[in-house]
Design a protein around this motif. Structure first.
Motif, short mmCIF file in Angstrom:
data_model
loop_
_atom_site.label_atom_id
_atom_site.label_comp_id
_atom_site.label_asym_id
_atom_site.label_seq_id
_atom_site.Cartn_x
_atom_site.Cartn_y
_atom_site.Cartn_z
N GLU A 5 0.82 -1.21 0.00
CA GLU A 5 0.00 0.00 0.00
C GLU A 5 0.85 1.27 0.00
N THR A 6 1.94 1.28 0.79
CA THR A 6 2.78 2.48 0.83
C THR A 6 3.58 2.64 -0.47
N LEU A 7 4.00 1.53 -1.08
CA LEU A 7 4.68 1.61 -2.37
C LEU A 7 3.75 2.18 -3.44
N ALA A 8 2.52 1.68 -3.48
CA ALA A 8 1.53 2.19 -4.43
C ALA A 8 1.26 3.67 -4.18
N LEU A 10 3.38 5.85 -2.93
CA LEU A 10 4.54 6.61 -3.40
C LEU A 10 4.43 6.93 -4.89
N VAL A 11 3.96 5.96 -5.68
CA VAL A 11 3.86 6.14 -7.12
C VAL A 11 2.59 6.91 -7.50
N GLU A 12 1.48 6.56 -6.89
CA GLU A 12 0.17 7.11 -7.25
C GLU A 12 -0.06 8.50 -6.66
N GLY A 13 0.47 8.73 -5.46
CA GLY A 13 0.21 10.00 -4.78
C GLY A 13 -0.95 9.92 -3.81
N GLU A 14 -1.70 8.81 -3.85
CA GLU A 14 -2.82 8.58 -2.94
C GLU A 14 -2.80 7.12 -2.52
N ARG A 15 -3.34 6.83 -1.37
CA ARG A 15 -3.41 5.45 -0.90
C ARG A 15 -4.42 4.68 -1.76
N PRO A 16 -4.06 3.49 -2.24
CA PRO A 16 -4.97 2.71 -3.08
C PRO A 16 -6.05 2.01 -2.26
#
Length: 66
Positions: A5-8, A10-16
């Motif tokens: 979740e934190t890796l996503a 970092l890339v997305e800018g929002e929590r998935p």
């Protein structure tokens, strides 16, 4: 330790909404040549994205069509 979740995030800018386990992407970073990891996640109910992040520098990308 980085979670999927934190890796996503970092890339997305929002929590998935949901994220799959982190995996090795089997290719090297185009910027620095180091190892790249990947994570699949759902930023919304109707979308699934695979994101890629270098472990050594700030390079990140995803599989969305631009």
């Amino acid at each position: 330790m980085v979670t999927p979740e934190t890796l996503a995030e970092l890339v997305e800018g929002e929590r998935p909404m949901e994220a799959e386990p982190i995996q090795d992407a089997d290719f090297e970073c185009p910027d620095c040549g180091e190892n790249v990891i990947q994570v699949g996640y759902m930023p919304s109910v109707t979308e699934f994205v695979t994101a890629y992040k270098c472990q050594e520098c700030d390079w990140a990308d995803d599989d969305r069509d631009e």
